[in-house]
Design a protein around this motif. Sequence first.
Motif, mmCIF file in Angstrom:
data_model
loop_
_atom_site.group_PDB
_atom_site.id
_atom_site.type_symbol
_atom_site.label_atom_id
_atom_site.label_comp_id
_atom_site.label_asym_id
_atom_site.label_seq_id
_atom_site.Cartn_x
_atom_site.Cartn_y
_atom_site.Cartn_z
ATOM 1 N N ARG A 38 0.834 -1.186 0.000
ATOM 2 C CA ARG A 38 0.000 0.000 0.000
ATOM 3 C C ARG A 38 0.874 1.243 0.000
ATOM 4 O O ARG A 38 2.013 1.220 0.460
ATOM 5 C CB ARG A 38 -0.955 0.027 1.198
ATOM 6 C CG ARG A 38 -0.286 0.177 2.557
ATOM 7 C CD ARG A 38 -1.321 0.055 3.670
ATOM 8 N NE ARG A 38 -0.733 0.195 4.990
ATOM 9 C CZ ARG A 38 -1.391 -0.029 6.125
ATOM 10 N NH1 ARG A 38 -2.671 -0.406 6.096
ATOM 11 N NH2 ARG A 38 -0.772 0.124 7.285
ATOM 12 N N GLN A 39 0.322 2.318 -0.532
ATOM 13 C CA GLN A 39 1.035 3.578 -0.587
ATOM 14 C C GLN A 39 0.077 4.723 -0.303
ATOM 15 O O GLN A 39 -0.890 4.924 -1.030
ATOM 16 C CB GLN A 39 1.699 3.779 -1.949
ATOM 17 C CG GLN A 39 2.586 5.005 -2.027
ATOM 18 C CD GLN A 39 3.433 5.033 -3.287
ATOM 19 O OE1 GLN A 39 3.086 4.411 -4.292
ATOM 20 N NE2 GLN A 39 4.542 5.746 -3.237
ATOM 21 N N ALA A 40 0.354 5.443 0.766
ATOM 22 C CA ALA A 40 -0.418 6.623 1.122
ATOM 23 C C ALA A 40 0.214 7.848 0.469
ATOM 24 O O ALA A 40 1.410 7.838 0.149
ATOM 25 C CB ALA A 40 -0.464 6.793 2.637
ATOM 26 N N ARG A 45 5.891 3.254 -0.638
ATOM 27 C CA ARG A 45 5.100 2.045 -0.727
ATOM 28 C C ARG A 45 5.625 1.027 0.292
ATOM 29 O O ARG A 45 6.836 0.830 0.420
ATOM 30 C CB ARG A 45 5.175 1.473 -2.143
ATOM 31 C CG ARG A 45 4.225 0.321 -2.398
ATOM 32 C CD ARG A 45 4.189 -0.052 -3.878
ATOM 33 N NE ARG A 45 3.687 1.053 -4.698
ATOM 34 C CZ ARG A 45 3.453 0.962 -6.002
ATOM 35 N NH1 ARG A 45 3.673 -0.175 -6.644
ATOM 36 N NH2 ARG A 45 3.011 2.019 -6.666
ATOM 37 N N GLU A 46 4.710 0.389 1.019
ATOM 38 C CA GLU A 46 5.105 -0.539 2.057
ATOM 39 C C GLU A 46 4.378 -1.872 1.916
ATOM 40 O O GLU A 46 3.250 -1.940 1.428
ATOM 41 C CB GLU A 46 4.825 0.052 3.445
ATOM 42 C CG GLU A 46 3.353 0.308 3.726
ATOM 43 C CD GLU A 46 3.093 0.833 5.129
ATOM 44 O OE1 GLU A 46 4.042 0.907 5.925
ATOM 45 O OE2 GLU A 46 1.932 1.166 5.431
ATOM 46 N N THR A 90 -5.823 4.183 5.178
ATOM 47 C CA THR A 90 -6.138 4.837 3.916
ATOM 48 C C THR A 90 -4.915 4.860 3.007
ATOM 49 O O THR A 90 -3.857 5.356 3.382
ATOM 50 C CB THR A 90 -6.636 6.268 4.150
ATOM 51 O OG1 THR A 90 -7.864 6.228 4.873
ATOM 52 C CG2 THR A 90 -6.868 6.987 2.827
ATOM 53 N N ALA A 91 -5.059 4.302 1.810
ATOM 54 C CA ALA A 91 -3.958 4.212 0.859
ATOM 55 C C ALA A 91 -4.460 3.557 -0.419
ATOM 56 O O ALA A 91 -5.582 3.045 -0.472
ATOM 57 C CB ALA A 91 -2.802 3.391 1.437
ATOM 58 N N VAL A 92 -3.608 3.575 -1.431
ATOM 59 C CA VAL A 92 -3.844 2.763 -2.611
ATOM 60 C C VAL A 92 -3.179 1.420 -2.364
ATOM 61 O O VAL A 92 -1.996 1.359 -2.021
ATOM 62 C CB VAL A 92 -3.281 3.411 -3.889
ATOM 63 C CG1 VAL A 92 -3.475 2.484 -5.089
ATOM 64 C CG2 VAL A 92 -3.958 4.748 -4.144
#
Length: 117
Positions: A38-40, A45-46, A90-92
């Motif tokens: 995910r990446q906020a 990106r983690e 919240t993230a993609v």
Amino acid sequence: QVQLVESGGGLVQAGGSLRLSCVASGRLFSVNAMAWYRQAPGKQRELVAKISSGGSTDYADSVKGRGTISGDNAKGTVYLQMNSLKPEDTAVYYCHVDRRVPLSDIWGQGTQVTVSS
């Protein structure tokens, strides 16, 4: 070219749940693991969770006890069940396939998860 299609994202209130899905457009071979990242906005990106070809799983500390990854690497399907969602989730969210073939890793285009307080 095999593509990954993510779905299941959306807007949810804090404390709610979502189930993210990732499906490959074709059968996958030489898969080491599949994972969710995910990446906020404004952040790196983690890794959220991963599942190896042998079925072992690993989770980021931030989602342990709240997230469950499942799927079949050979079939190119992977899912992420997220419970007790928090605004910081919240993230993609991106699906990823790690392969033994050099330069053949695959990324999905992402699905947005927004958790309101």
